[in-house]
Write a protein that holds these residues in place. Structure first.
Motif, mmCIF file in Angstrom:
data_model
loop_
_atom_site.group_PDB
_atom_site.id
_atom_site.type_symbol
_atom_site.label_atom_id
_atom_site.label_comp_id
_atom_site.label_asym_id
_atom_site.label_seq_id
_atom_site.Cartn_x
_atom_site.Cartn_y
_atom_site.Cartn_z
ATOM 1 N N VAL A 1309 -13.232 -41.083 -94.181
ATOM 2 C CA VAL A 1309 -14.664 -40.814 -94.262
ATOM 3 C C VAL A 1309 -15.206 -40.859 -92.843
ATOM 4 O O VAL A 1309 -14.887 -41.772 -92.085
ATOM 5 C CB VAL A 1309 -15.374 -41.876 -95.138
ATOM 6 N N VAL A 1310 -16.004 -39.856 -92.483
ATOM 7 C CA VAL A 1310 -16.560 -39.815 -91.126
ATOM 8 C C VAL A 1310 -18.084 -39.822 -91.217
ATOM 9 O O VAL A 1310 -18.668 -39.026 -91.952
ATOM 10 C CB VAL A 1310 -16.108 -38.535 -90.383
ATOM 11 N N PHE A 1311 -18.717 -40.751 -90.506
ATOM 12 C CA PHE A 1311 -20.178 -40.742 -90.405
ATOM 13 C C PHE A 1311 -20.523 -39.998 -89.125
ATOM 14 O O PHE A 1311 -20.237 -40.480 -88.035
ATOM 15 C CB PHE A 1311 -20.722 -42.173 -90.367
ATOM 16 N N ALA A 1312 -21.097 -38.812 -89.276
ATOM 17 C CA ALA A 1312 -21.261 -37.963 -88.097
ATOM 18 C C ALA A 1312 -22.719 -37.785 -87.702
ATOM 19 O O ALA A 1312 -23.047 -36.937 -86.886
ATOM 20 C CB ALA A 1312 -20.633 -36.597 -88.368
ATOM 21 N N GLN A 1313 -23.629 -38.565 -88.316
ATOM 22 C CA GLN A 1313 -25.043 -38.446 -87.934
ATOM 23 C C GLN A 1313 -25.772 -39.704 -88.376
ATOM 24 O O GLN A 1313 -25.539 -40.199 -89.467
ATOM 25 C CB GLN A 1313 -25.653 -37.220 -88.640
ATOM 26 N N ASN A 1314 -26.641 -40.186 -87.510
ATOM 27 C CA ASN A 1314 -27.406 -41.388 -87.851
ATOM 28 C C ASN A 1314 -28.646 -40.986 -88.634
ATOM 29 O O ASN A 1314 -29.166 -39.892 -88.461
ATOM 30 C CB ASN A 1314 -27.808 -42.098 -86.553
ATOM 31 N N SER A 1315 -29.114 -41.878 -89.496
ATOM 32 C CA SER A 1315 -30.314 -41.566 -90.275
ATOM 33 C C SER A 1315 -30.852 -42.837 -90.888
ATOM 34 O O SER A 1315 -30.136 -43.824 -91.030
ATOM 35 C CB SER A 1315 -29.949 -40.595 -91.397
ATOM 36 N N PHE A 1344 -18.894 -41.300 -85.706
ATOM 37 C CA PHE A 1344 -19.012 -40.262 -84.685
ATOM 38 C C PHE A 1344 -20.503 -40.072 -84.434
ATOM 39 O O PHE A 1344 -21.249 -39.764 -85.358
ATOM 40 C CB PHE A 1344 -18.372 -38.978 -85.238
ATOM 41 N N ASP A 1345 -20.946 -40.289 -83.211
ATOM 42 C CA ASP A 1345 -22.368 -40.133 -82.875
ATOM 43 C C ASP A 1345 -23.271 -41.141 -83.597
ATOM 44 O O ASP A 1345 -24.394 -40.823 -83.969
ATOM 45 C CB ASP A 1345 -22.829 -38.696 -83.195
ATOM 46 N N ILE A 1346 -22.753 -42.337 -83.830
ATOM 47 C CA ILE A 1346 -23.586 -43.416 -84.386
ATOM 48 C C ILE A 1346 -23.660 -44.493 -83.304
ATOM 49 O O ILE A 1346 -22.617 -44.926 -82.807
ATOM 50 C CB ILE A 1346 -22.944 -44.030 -85.664
ATOM 51 N N PRO A 1347 -24.858 -44.929 -82.914
ATOM 52 C CA PRO A 1347 -24.967 -45.943 -81.851
ATOM 53 C C PRO A 1347 -24.226 -47.224 -82.232
ATOM 54 O O PRO A 1347 -24.205 -47.615 -83.401
ATOM 55 C CB PRO A 1347 -26.474 -46.200 -81.750
#
Length: 1716
Positions: A1309-1315, A1344-1347
């Motif tokens: 599973v990839v988290f590719a955007q913060n929200s 990926f791309d999560i602070p």
């Protein structure tokens, strides 16, 4: 320079305005706890509260109350934040000094009197320090005002917004915020790449502009100071203030309260300054001409100002000595101060500011800062001034109490001692001059006697439901007499003449009847001969089975009804039954079968073994894969042992060869791991079948790996002290201990604790102990709350439950409630694939009911539905007979009970069902509370059932008969609710962090400990669900050992010495878990016992090496996917949270592959393909020609045949060549071509040919890519789901829609955007998809791309607790009254209604809330009676049916019906000419305008109205309602508001007054003994009447109960502790205003779409995302359709204009909608 400056300011302003309408209006705290850290801009908070309408100038305590109430609300909603005040921001107040003091007091108060984190050290938002701080704390958003008190402040806010976006921090607006019990809604403006680029490109100009702005503000400050203080500069004033403070310290060495200290110091400093001011003025005047003097005007004398200071001192004494309860009764003077006081106020406020900013300069002096919030009370000062000026001077002489007098004299004496350079007058009299301070006006005191509050009292009702629910409080409530005008006017409201032929009371068809039926079973008979219809049904069922089969490979089961099995207690267990002859024969037969089976398996192995052995010699890993496949399918244990031994021998040989080849270099441990896996399998699963030779072989292997002790424990050998053998052995040894080897390299292969004893109830697998507990629960008809991780196998219980009910009878029903439509389709397909059953005609196994369609819903035995639809069936009065057939209800993902939308519906379902239930969830942190609440509900039903049972029994005895299966179901039900918690995941999850380095994507392992801090472990310990994989435990041990060399526990916790690991050949998962727990415990002890420094170093050691990338990370998305493919980590799910990113990233990945293929393709390939295609066309033509000629028989047959054969051969050759030419190379697609056959693929593709995104999805699917989000149709989603599960698609980008239980297992599973939607709950749901049971032993999660701080928070944060929503609404209460009075079984209807009213989660164990809900219920009944929807007996009347039918849209449903009843729609809907049934476009547009104002309300931030933007197709801002509608709405709102205000007065008695007199957050009390013996105090504080429901803090600004009648009154006005405010009133104000009083415009998307019919237009102008626009328009269309059908049913006149107009609108809107 100036021009440059204004240009960049304008650019910034336009950029912000342009983004405003795209702002997402959503909940800030999405169910998370501790998850997001954010910032609040302190000055924005100040500006927002200062602009609050109810607050009067100079009332600081009320202001602080507003600030604290806001902050407490945020804290109660689990907000985790800091408040930042920039130093430069202070400059914006220099022209309004009263706010300078307020700001300084606010900062000090928050720092000293609350636990809030306040940051004041940063100069401005562009400073380097601020940038560094943002990088470290990584706030997710910053709450900011979009408009300041002046232009300069607005510019400063704009700088903050632009800089925050550049730093990847989102902006949330203060404007338009709305709060309810659980959530805070606000405009959320996402930081995007374009804003970051704007900042980068204009950085120089932005910095210059900021500098210029600050310089201008500094000049403005100096100018302000010069006009007031002459030559004294800012720093001189600071010195003066410090001198005054030092003097006071000498006078009051023991210290002082801040109110006293500020009063005397600011008065003395101000008098001195004013003295100088007058001197300067005189000097100037002597130099000026007469005209100039006139221009300068008059000003107050020194004596006047002394009087003013005395009044001020007295007002401070009042503040010190009067409790809030008394001050809240103060008179309010409406007259204004005289103009000349303006300068006085300004000077005095500057002096206060200088004193307050320098209080910290005075050392060793105790200053009590507790009451910083109460420094100024201007309304009180005006009240006192008015008395001395107007009443005292006219002879009213009232005494002041001694204590107050003494204090006043003490303060004034101190002032006179502090004033050094002139004599100050005596304390008495307070007024020595004639000069008035207050302007003369006709009515100076606010009088509320003229405004009459509505009559207090409820309309009496006689209704059993009302008495039962509210009986205990009725006696204490005021009721109106029957001759009261309100009651007597209730006799039928006359309805509009046109409505004569309307049967408003006619029962409407319910939502079930209206929902589109998919070829319903009930219709089957009439269609039997219609072959087309039958074909469609067949096709549907075939697809459902195919879809179900893709979900799980379980073969279908034929079920036969067996009747309920009673529990067999008659046979005693001890008595053994004698074996009959038949039993013996059966046993022998079984034996023979087993032997036959063994033989078969043996033969199978003999044929396969040689090929597997060869493969293992050639390539060990692929040979092992083949061996594993064989072992999976093999059923014979003896054969398995043979196979395992072959594998083990192959591994041993391979390992030796590998070690000989490697020599001294590092060894590849994968062969050793394979060897140990075989050993584990043999020893754990088949130890009883092992011979001595086998044990010897295993011992040899262990010795070879260097695990001598283990080998000896298994097969002791003689000690060989031979050096050569030792050397040889070292050559093969792995070089580490066996425990460390197993944990570090075999972690996810370790054997799980699984039971070996089968359970006769389960055929497919051996259930775990906790799963057996679930089966027992179902067998005993009990209810349960089940909390277990994703993929742990909790859903099995629900299928067992279905099977049980299907077997019992043909009548019983199981209802499966799932949160989303996607999940409904999935469960329905699974049920249809699993079960077949021969049922009576017209009945089926599985049915579906969603808002879009239904299928066999009431004639099935398993109904799969969504909460809202199930609620419709449960609350429908005429569906009760069907409801009684329900045997079990399964609630999947029950944590939606705490969700944002529709949460209260879950509550209603749980409390209205009478049968047992299973409530499943992976994530609840307070399941005990939920279970207790549900148990209390079940106790209620137990009482009801026994009471009804007694009545039924007596009826039966008197000859009545009940239905058989109903009694049977009731008799067996258990009322117990069990809680089953299972915490262990089957597979390990490991987390990785992605960085971009030198243009390459790289991964670093993220150890779970890296997310923790010392403080967190100290406060909360290790989070309960923070699990390590075995190798992560080893990493922690190693780090601890490196950091603390002399660590006392090092030996005991060394893997080789640890009790549960020592000398074990087979270490199991459970042993590793025990080791992990011991390490965690030891690490916690380090922190407790003072070894924090070492602990901190360990955490630092475990932190990943993370590189921040400054560009746009998503540009690297295709490289990320490619990298995962190389590492064999596909299939993977990629979670993104913006619809356009979800689709964009999938398309980017596809383009990347197409480009790659293009580069690889030979240069002439395209030309060759073209040539072949042309040739193929010719060959096909000639073949057709030959066939035609063949038909005419002109040629010789043999020759014809030859030609045919040649042409066909050529055609086949060309087809093959062309296919080869066009074939996608293996490394240019992620699709696994072998996963699905062509026919099935075409079947799936054919279903989306007419769908909006059909072609795109097919193109992506061919490359093995898909996307999945909420705005896709069911068919589109199914394409992606099926192909992903089949393994054809291996890359899917998705939004959170997949998080809720959709069965899509994957490796990674990839988290590719913060929200904001990526919170603790969703993180667990989404990451749970990685590594599913039975498929992967290890799941991988990539960030990926999560602070980094966000990752840490996600990993360590708790999942949310479930809390109750406000459970009632007027429409719900009307539906309950309908159920209670119209139900087929009135007793059952009343019991259900009562259960909903009594059992809200919000009021569970909270009696005060229960009382408030009872009162709200009574208020709602009053409203319904007055509007004519129910009568005084509680029976529905008038248009009750229509109102309850539109319950989704309260309060618009109530307003709509009131418009209808007043005849406004009949006036509007006039046809084009007499007798026509057609309406002009103008009428249609007006009708849409009215309906958009009611049912299409979407607000735009207030500030956007200032934007200078050109719109192309849309109007964007919605016009107001037509005049007659607007007037009717105002009348409706006024009436409702009056009644609601009266209701608030009644509820106010429930307030907790002790809390009401405290500031909400700091809990500072303003209580005390009231001063009753002071005539002056009693005179000034004489307004006790009319202040019952208003907060005492708000009363200080002169607010009364009558102010509750104002439109849009703020929620902060009402008492805080009654738990209810204006959000619960059913009003619909035409305009909504934000807290600063600006109008929030409505988005005209509905009307714009009706006019231009373009979704693209809505995206471009109205700034609504395409998917979102589609969803909103669909909702609107469903509403119009629903209204149109209802009106047609209610009206018997075929040609009624309103009905015809709505039908025309419904059709034309549908046509436009279908086109998109």
């Amino acid at each position: 320079m100036e021009e440059h400056y204004t240009v960049i300011l304008e650019k910034m302003s336009q950029l912000i305005l342009k983004n405003m309408p795209e702002a997402d209006y959503s909940s800030l705290f999405n169910n998370f706890v501790e998850s997001e850290f954010f910032l609040i801009d302190g000055d924005s908070l100040l500006v927002t509260c200062v602009c609050e309408k109810s607050l009067k100038q100079g009332q600081s305590l009320h202001f602080f109350y507003l600030v604290e109430r806001y902050l407490l609300d945020v804290i109660n909603k689990e907000g985790h934040f800091a408040i930042v005040f920039f130093k430069d921001a202070e400059y914006a107040y220099f022209s309004i000094p009263e706010f300078l003091t307020l700001r300084t007091a606010l900062i000090l108060h928050l720092q000293k009197n609350t636990a809030i984190d306040v940051w004041t050290e940063f100069s401005g938002c562009l400073s380097k320090e601020w940038r560094i701080s943002l990088g470290q704390s990584c706030p997710y958003f910053l709450i900011l005002a979009d408009e300041g008190l002046n232009d300069q402040q607005t510019d400063l806010f704009n700088f903050i917004a632009i800089q925050s976006w550049a730093a990847n921090v989102n902006i949330v607006l203060f404007s338009g915020q709305r709060s309810d019990i659980l959530r805070l809604y606000a405009y959320f403006m996402q930081s995007s790449y374009s804003e970051q680029r704007f900042f980068k490109e204009n950085i120089k100009e932005i910095m210059m502009a900021y500098k210029t702005l600050v310089q201008l503000l500094e000049k403005c400050r100096d100018l302000n100071l010069t006009t007031l203080f002459g030559d004294l500069k800012f720093n001189n004033m600071v010195e003066k203030a410090c001198e005054t403070m030092s003097l006071l310290k000498q006078l009051w060495p023991e210290g002082a309260d801040i109110r006293r200290a500020l009063c005397v110091t600011s008065c003395s400093l101000f008098l001195e300054m004013y003295h100088c001011f007058l001197d300067n003025r005189e000097k100037k005047a002597s130099k000026q001409t007469c005209e100039d003097k006139q221009e300068q005007g008059s000003c107050l004398t020194l004596k006047d100002v002394e009087d003013f200071c005395k009044l001020h001192c007295l007002s401070v004494v009042f503040q010190l000595h009067l409790p809030l309860s008394q001050r809240a009764c103060s008179r309010f003077i409406t007259s204004a101060w005289i103009k000349d006081l303006k300068t006085v106020f300004k000077m005095k406020q500057w002096c206060e500011y200088f004193i307050l900013t320098n209080v910290h300069m005075i050392e060793f002096w105790s200053l009590d800062l507790l009451h910083l919030s109460d420094l100024s009370d201007e309304p009180l000062l005006k009240n006192i001034a008015f008395y001395y000026e107007n009443e005292n001077s006219e002879g009213l002489n009232l005494n002041v109490e001694d204590v107050i007098m003494k204090e006043y004299v003490h303060l004034w004496d101190t002032v006179s001692k502090l004033v050094g350079n002139f004599e100050v007058g005596n304390p008495f009299p307070l007024r020595t001059t004639e000069r008035p301070f207050i302007k003369k006006t006709p009515s100076p005191i606010k009088d509320i006697s003229k405004k009459k509050m509505p009559n207090l009292g409820f309309i009496p009702m006689s209704c059993a439901l009302v008495d039962e629910f509210t009986g205990d409080i009725l006696k204490d409530l005021p009721f109106l007499k029957s001759d009261d005008p309100i009651v007597s006017s209730l006799v039928k409201h006359k309805e509009f003449d046109e409505l004569v032929h309307w049967h408003s009371h006619r029962p409407l068809s319910d939502d079930y009847d209206r929902t589109k039926a998919n070829f319903n079973g009930e219709l089957a008979d009439s269609h039997t001969r219609d072959l087309r219809y039958l074909k469609r049904v067949q096709k549907y069922h075939a697809f459902q089975r195919f879809y179900g089969n893709s979900l799980e490979s379980v073969s279908s089961k034929l079920i036969t009804t067996q009747g309920a099995k009673p529990k067999d207690c008659s046979k005693s267990r001890s008595t053994k039954t004698r074996e009959t002859k038949a039993d013996i024969i059966a046993r022998e037969n079984k034996k023979r079968l087993i032997a036959k089976e063994e033989q078969k398996e043996e033969e199978k192995w003999n044929t396969l073994s040689s090929s597997i052995e060869k493969e293992m010699k050639r390539n060990l890993s692929s040979g092992m894969k083949k061996l594993e496949e064989f072992l999976k399918s093999c059923k014979s244990n003896s054969v398995k042992v043979q196979a395992e031994k072959v594998g083990l021998t192959a591994c041993l040989t391979a390992w030796k060869e590998h070690c000989r080849a490697e020599g001294e270099t590092t060894k590849d441990f994968s062969i050793a791991v394979d060897m140990m896996k075989r050993i584990h399998s043999l020893l754990d699963k088949h130890s009883e079948l092992l011979q001595e030779t086998d044990r010897k072989l295993i011992a040899r292997c262990l010795t070879c790996l260097g695990f001598d002790e283990l080998a000896n424990s298994l097969y002791p050998t003689q000690d060989e002290a031979d050096d050569i053998k030792m050397k040889k052995r070292n050559k093969y040894s792995v070089g580490i201990g066996p425990a460390r080897f197993q944990l570090q390299y075999m972690g996810h292969h370790l054997i799980r604790e699984e039971r070996k004893d089968p359970d006769p109830r389960v055929q497919d697998f051996v259930p775990d102990t906790w799963q057996r507990e679930l089966l027992d629960i179902v067998d005993n008809y009990e209810s349960a709350v089940i909390v277990a991780p994703t993929s742990s196998g909790k859903t099995y219980a629900s299928y067992y439950c279905m099977e049980k009910v299907l077997k019992e009878s043909d009548e019983g029903v199981v209802v499966y409630v799932s949160p989303t439509k996607a999940l409904v389709n999935q469960v329905a397909a699974t049920v249809q694939n699993r079960y077949t059953k021969i049922l009576p005609a017209g009945q089926v196994v599985c049915g579906v009911f969603t808002r879009d369609y239904r299928h066999d819903a009431l004639n099935c035995q398993v109904l799969v539905t969504v909460p809202a639809c199930f609620e419709i069936l449960l609350l429908a009065p005429h569906r009760q007979s069907w409801v009684k057939r329900i045997r079990y209800v399964i609630f999947d993902e029950v944590h939606c009970l705490g969700g944002e939308i529709g949460a209260e519906i879950w509550e209603h379902l749980l409390v209205t069902i009478r049968c047992p239930f299973l409530a499943l969830s992976a994530t609840i942190s307070n399941p005990q509370h939920l279970t207790e609440w549900l148990q209390s509900v079940k106790r209620y039903w137990k009482e009801i059932d026994s009471a009804m049972g007694k009545r039924t029994f007596s009826k039966k005895n008197s000859g009545a008969r009940g239905s058989h299966h109903e009694d049977q179901g009731q008799a067996r039900q258990s009322y117990k609710v069990r809680l089953v918690i299972y915490g262990e995941r089957y597979n390990d999850l490991e987390k990785h962090i992605c960085s971009v380095r030198q243009g390459e994507v790289s991964f670093d392992h993220f150890h779970p400990c890296a997310a923790l801090t010392i403080d967190h472990i100290e406060k909360y310990g290790f989070p309960s669900d923070l699990a390590f994989s075995p190798r992560e435990s080893i990493q922690l041990y190693d780090a601890m050992l490196q950091v603390w060399k002399s660590w006392p526990q090092a030996q005991n916790l060394c893997p080789e010495n640890f009790t549960h690991l020592k000398n074990k050949i087979v270490i199991k998962k459970l042993d590793a878990r025990k080791y992990e727990d011991s390490l965690k415990e030891e690490f916690t002890n380090w922190i407790k016992n003072g070894n924090e420094e070492q602990a901190r170093m360990v955490l630092q050691k475990l932190s990943p090496n993370f590189h921040d990338y400054s560009g746009r990370m998503l540009d690297f998305f295709p490289h990320l996917v490619e990298k995962l493919r190389e590492m064999e980590k596909l299939p993977a799910l990629f979670f993104l949270f913006k619809l356009n990113s979800v689709e964009g990233c999938a398309e980017d990945a596809c383009n990347f592959l197409e480009l790659k293929e293009e580069k690889k393709r030979p240069p002439k390939a395209d030309k060759e393909a073209h040539v072949m295609a042309n040739r193929l066309r010719k060959v096909k033509k000639s073949l057709e020609k030959q066939q035609k000629i063949g038909g005419e028989k002109s040629q010789k047959p043999s020759r014809r045949l030859d030609q045919n054969i040649m042409s066909e051969a050529e055609r086949d050759y060309l087809l093959r060549s062309l296919e080869k030419n066009m074939e996608i190379p293996q490394d240019c697609t992620y699709a696994d071509q072998k996963a699905i056959d062509d026919e099935s693929l075409q079947m799936v593709f054919s279903r989306v040919k007419n769908q909006r995104k059909g072609d795109t999805l097919k193109q992506l699917a061919r490359r093995g890519i898909g996307f999945h989000h909420s705005s896709m149709s069911a068919k589109e989603k199914q394409l992606v789901e099926i192909l992903f599960r089949k393994g054809f698609i291996r890359v899917v980008t998705a939004t959170g829609t997949l998080a809720l239980g959709v069965n899509m297992p994957c490796k990674s599973v990839v988290f590719a955007q913060n929200s904001v939607y990526l919170d603790a709950l969703n993180f667990r749901q989404m990451s749970g998809r990685a590594g599913r049971r039975g498929q992967d032993l290890l799941g991988d999660v990539y960030f990926f791309d999560i602070p980094l701080p966000k990752i840490e928070k996600l990993i360590k944060s708790k999942v949310p607790e479930l809390r109750g929503q406000f459970p009632l609404s007027i429409s719900l209460i009307l539906r309950l009254m309908l159920l209670a009075s119209k139900a087929d079984d009135p007793e059952d209807g009343k019991a259900k209604a009562l259960s909903v009213l009594r059992h809200s989660l919000l009021s569970f164990k909270r009696p005060r809330v229960t009382d408030m809900l009872k009162l709200y219920f009574l208020y709602s009944l009053q409203f319904l009676v007055k509007e004519g929807y129910i009568d005084q007996e509680g029976n529905p009347t008038g248009f009750a049916g229509l109102v309850s039918h539109l319950h989704y849209h309260e309060p618009s449903n109530l307003v709509f019906v009131s418009f209808l009843v007043r005849g406004l729609f009949h006036n509007l809907c006039q046809p084009t000419h007499e007798g026509s049934k057609h309406f002009s476009e103008d009428v249609m547009e007006k009708l849409v305008l009215v309906l958009a104002n009611l049912f299409g309300r979407k607000y735009i931030p207030a500030k956007f109205q200032d934007a200078n933007i050109k719109f192309y197709q849309s109007k964007v801002f919605l016009d107001d309602l037509p005049e007659d509608f607007s007037e009717a709405l105002l009348e409706y709102n006024t009436q409702v508001t009056e009644d609601f205000a009266a209701f608030l007065l009644i509820v106010s008695r429930l307030a907790d007054m002790k809390q009401e007199y405290q500031l909400p957050l700091s809990k500072i009390e303003f209580t005390g003994k009231e001063r009753e013996d002071s005539p002056l105090v009693s005179h000034l504080m004489s307004c006790r009447e009319g202040r019952m429901a208003v907060s005492p803090f708000v009363c200080l600004s002169g607010n009364f109960d009558v102010d509750l009648l104002h439109p849009g009154v703020s929620d902060n006005v009402v008492l805080n502790t009654i738990g209810i405010n204006h959000t619960q009133a059913p009003v619909l104000w035409t305009h909504r205003f934000d807290s600063t009083g600006r109008k929030l415009p409505l988005n005209a998307y509905v009307l714009d779409f009706y006019k231009h019919g373009s979704l693209v237009g809505l995206e471009q102008d109205n700034r609504i995302n395409l998917g979102e626009a589609y969803r909103l328009l669909k909702d609107f269309y469903l509403t119009i359709k629903s209204i149109s059908v209802s009106l047609r049913e209610l009206c018997e006149n075929e040609d009624d204009n309103v009905v015809l107009a709505f039908e025309q609108l419904s059709e034309s809107f549908h046509e436009k909608f279908e086109k998109v």
